[in-house]
Design a protein around this motif. Structure first.
Motif, mmCIF file in Angstrom:
data_model
loop_
_atom_site.group_PDB
_atom_site.id
_atom_site.type_symbol
_atom_site.label_atom_id
_atom_site.label_comp_id
_atom_site.label_asym_id
_atom_site.label_seq_id
_atom_site.Cartn_x
_atom_site.Cartn_y
_atom_site.Cartn_z
ATOM 1 N N ARG A 1 0.866 -1.181 0.000
ATOM 2 C CA ARG A 1 0.000 0.000 0.000
ATOM 3 C C ARG A 1 0.900 1.227 0.000
ATOM 4 O O ARG A 1 1.964 1.214 0.623
ATOM 5 N N VAL B 1 -5.968 -4.468 3.716
ATOM 6 C CA VAL B 1 -6.189 -4.453 2.277
ATOM 7 C C VAL B 1 -4.849 -4.261 1.559
ATOM 8 O O VAL B 1 -3.931 -3.634 2.098
ATOM 9 N N SER C 1 -8.192 5.089 -13.681
ATOM 10 C CA SER C 1 -8.595 5.183 -12.281
ATOM 11 C C SER C 1 -7.345 5.196 -11.403
ATOM 12 O O SER C 1 -6.296 4.697 -11.795
ATOM 13 N N CYS C 2 -7.498 5.794 -10.228
ATOM 14 C CA CYS C 2 -6.367 5.942 -9.316
ATOM 15 C C CYS C 2 -6.724 5.300 -7.992
ATOM 16 O O CYS C 2 -7.896 5.270 -7.623
ATOM 17 N N ILE C 3 -5.712 4.875 -7.270
ATOM 18 C CA ILE C 3 -5.958 4.396 -5.914
ATOM 19 C C ILE C 3 -4.918 4.988 -4.988
ATOM 20 O O ILE C 3 -3.772 5.177 -5.377
ATOM 21 N N LYS C 4 -5.375 5.279 -3.790
ATOM 22 C CA LYS C 4 -4.521 5.936 -2.811
ATOM 23 C C LYS C 4 -4.914 5.400 -1.450
ATOM 24 O O LYS C 4 -6.105 5.332 -1.124
ATOM 25 N N PHE C 5 -3.933 5.013 -0.668
ATOM 26 C CA PHE C 5 -4.211 4.485 0.666
ATOM 27 C C PHE C 5 -3.795 5.515 1.701
ATOM 28 O O PHE C 5 -3.092 6.472 1.397
ATOM 29 N N GLU C 6 -4.211 5.252 2.923
ATOM 30 C CA GLU C 6 -3.898 6.209 3.982
ATOM 31 C C GLU C 6 -2.506 5.994 4.558
ATOM 32 O O GLU C 6 -2.008 6.843 5.267
ATOM 33 N N ASP C 7 -1.917 4.837 4.325
ATOM 34 C CA ASP C 7 -0.614 4.567 4.916
ATOM 35 C C ASP C 7 0.259 3.799 3.922
ATOM 36 O O ASP C 7 -0.203 3.340 2.895
ATOM 37 N N MET D 1 -4.170 -3.846 -5.902
ATOM 38 C CA MET D 1 -4.333 -4.795 -7.008
ATOM 39 C C MET D 1 -3.088 -4.874 -7.893
ATOM 40 O O MET D 1 -2.947 -5.791 -8.683
ATOM 41 N N ARG E 1 -3.940 3.591 -12.642
ATOM 42 C CA ARG E 1 -4.062 2.333 -13.371
ATOM 43 C C ARG E 1 -4.236 2.608 -14.853
ATOM 44 O O ARG E 1 -4.416 3.738 -15.268
ATOM 45 N N ALA F 1 -7.855 -3.983 -3.217
ATOM 46 C CA ALA F 1 -8.494 -2.779 -3.762
ATOM 47 C C ALA F 1 -7.605 -2.185 -4.844
ATOM 48 O O ALA F 1 -6.433 -2.491 -4.922
ATOM 49 N N LYS G 1 -0.598 8.287 -4.864
ATOM 50 C CA LYS G 1 -1.615 7.794 -5.801
ATOM 51 C C LYS G 1 -0.967 6.878 -6.824
ATOM 52 O O LYS G 1 0.093 7.191 -7.347
#
Lengths: 239, 130
Positions: free
Chosen positions: B72, B109, B83-89, B112, B79, B130, B76
């Motif tokens: 994680r 989590v 689309s983008c994914i960003k985690f808190e840590d 992907m 993909r 995710a 950001k």
């Protein structure tokens, strides 16, 4: 340097004379080309350098150089466009990717459209479970229009951007609307622990249950059917 | 953007809680999800029940140098479909030199992107992706 006595100065300097001659020659050449370009004087005085004939029909001078008047031949004059070409392209692409207009309507600036603060559920066509989250912002940019969703998955905050016209996004549904209209366009403050909503899983499960109630007995276990319908689903609108 | 001195959470049951990045493996400036890094274990899990942890076999100790996979990132990650994914840590999972995870479970989590980088063992251990 120029203080040499007159007597010792040569009367003619071959070099300068030659240079002057050369310059004159260049000048005459350039004059000739200018005449060519404008083709003003009819070929009364025959120019030996260039081939030119007066066309009998059109009465125009034909020369070795093609001279195109700005409008008649060659490129047609393009009338100045009144519409913004980029916007036109976006419209074209949106029409192609969203023929029904459902996705556009879902994020239009209307009352019934999704707004920031709503809980949305995005179903992805390429595997993975659907992603639900609070909509923090809607970035309206023609075909690139995207939404930012935020959720907590196992105590970890997760944020995802989704392009709404993406073909891989099978459906976007409104799970729960915000009670009061958000007074900000981007709810970035919801990242702070004080305002953080936490997991939206319970809202999603409640919404699933309510949909099951609405469904008739014939359509049992078809919760995902409308989602995967391919058109930006609007199941949440019945609320 | 995991680089030298980045502190990451370790989300497997290998016994490490917080690790520090010591090197990014490969010719990279910084590691993203699915990249391999070398880490130093800074904090062990279960400081309270130290005896228990030792009995249950904490596989790594404080000060150990291990390899890990980033799962994680705060940064950001975009993909292919936009689309983008960003985690808190920032989080990682410890592995051994041959690439097998040291722990037997992952809690939390994971991104992907691990699938694309062929970390299917870690993906199958994770409770959610995710």
């Amino acid at each position: 340097m120029n203080v040499a006595p007159l007597a010792r100065r040569p009367l003619v300097c071959l070099k300068s004379a030659v240079r002057q001659a050369r310059q004159q020659k260049i000048f005459s050449r350039s004059m000739a080309t200018e005449v060519q370009a404008t083709s003003k004087p009819p070929s009364r005085s025959p120019d030996r350098n260039f081939y030119r004939v007066v066309d009998k029909k059109t009465k125009t001078t034909r020369s070795a150089f093609a001279i195109y008047p700005p409008t008649s031949a060659g490129l047609p004059l393009i009338p100045p466009t009144t519409t913004n070409p980029v916007a036109a392209l976006h419209d074209f692409q949106i029409k192609k990717l969203d023929p029904t207009g459902a996705r556009t309507a879902l994020f239009a600036r209307t009352r019934e459209a999704a707004k920031v603060g709503d809980i949305l559920l995005v179903t992805h066509r390429r595997g993975g479970e659907p992603f639900a989250g609070v909509c923090l912002s809607i970035r309206r940019a023609g075909i690139d229009t995207a939404v930012l969703l935020r959720n907590h998955i196992g105590k970890v905050g997760v944020e995802m951007w989704f392009k709404i016209y993406n073909r891989n996004v099978a459906g976007i549904e409104i799970v729960k609307r915000r009670l009061k209209r958000a007074r900000r366009a981007r709810l970035t403050y919801m990242r702070k622990p004080k305002h953080d909503m936490g997991s939206v899983a319970e809202y999603v499960s409640a919404w699933r249950k309510s949909r099951r109630v609405f469904q008739t007995k014939g359509a049992k276990g078809k919760t995902g059917a409308t989602t995967a319908g391919g058109k930006g689903g609007k199941g949440g609108k019945k609320k | 953007m995991i680089q030298l001195k980045s502190m990451l959470n370790c989300i497997d049951n290998s016994g490490a809680a917080i690790v520090e990045c010591a090197m990014v493996i490969g010719q990279k400036r910084h590691a993203s999800i699915g990249d391999r890094i070398v880490v130093v274990v800074q904090k062990q899990r279960d400081a309270g029940a130290a005896g228990m942890a030792a009995a249950s076999g904490a596989k790594v100790k404080r000060g150990d140098i291990r390899h890990a996979v980033v799962v994680r990132t705060r940064q950001k990650v975009t993909r292919r479909d936009g689309s983008c994914i960003k985690f808190e840590d920032n989080a990682c999972v410890l592995i051994n030199k041959s690439g097998d995870p040291i722990g037997s479970r992952i809690n939390g989590v994971v991104g992907m992107e691990l699938r694309k980088k062929k970390w299917s063992r870690i993906l199958s251990m994770a409770p959610s992706q995710a």
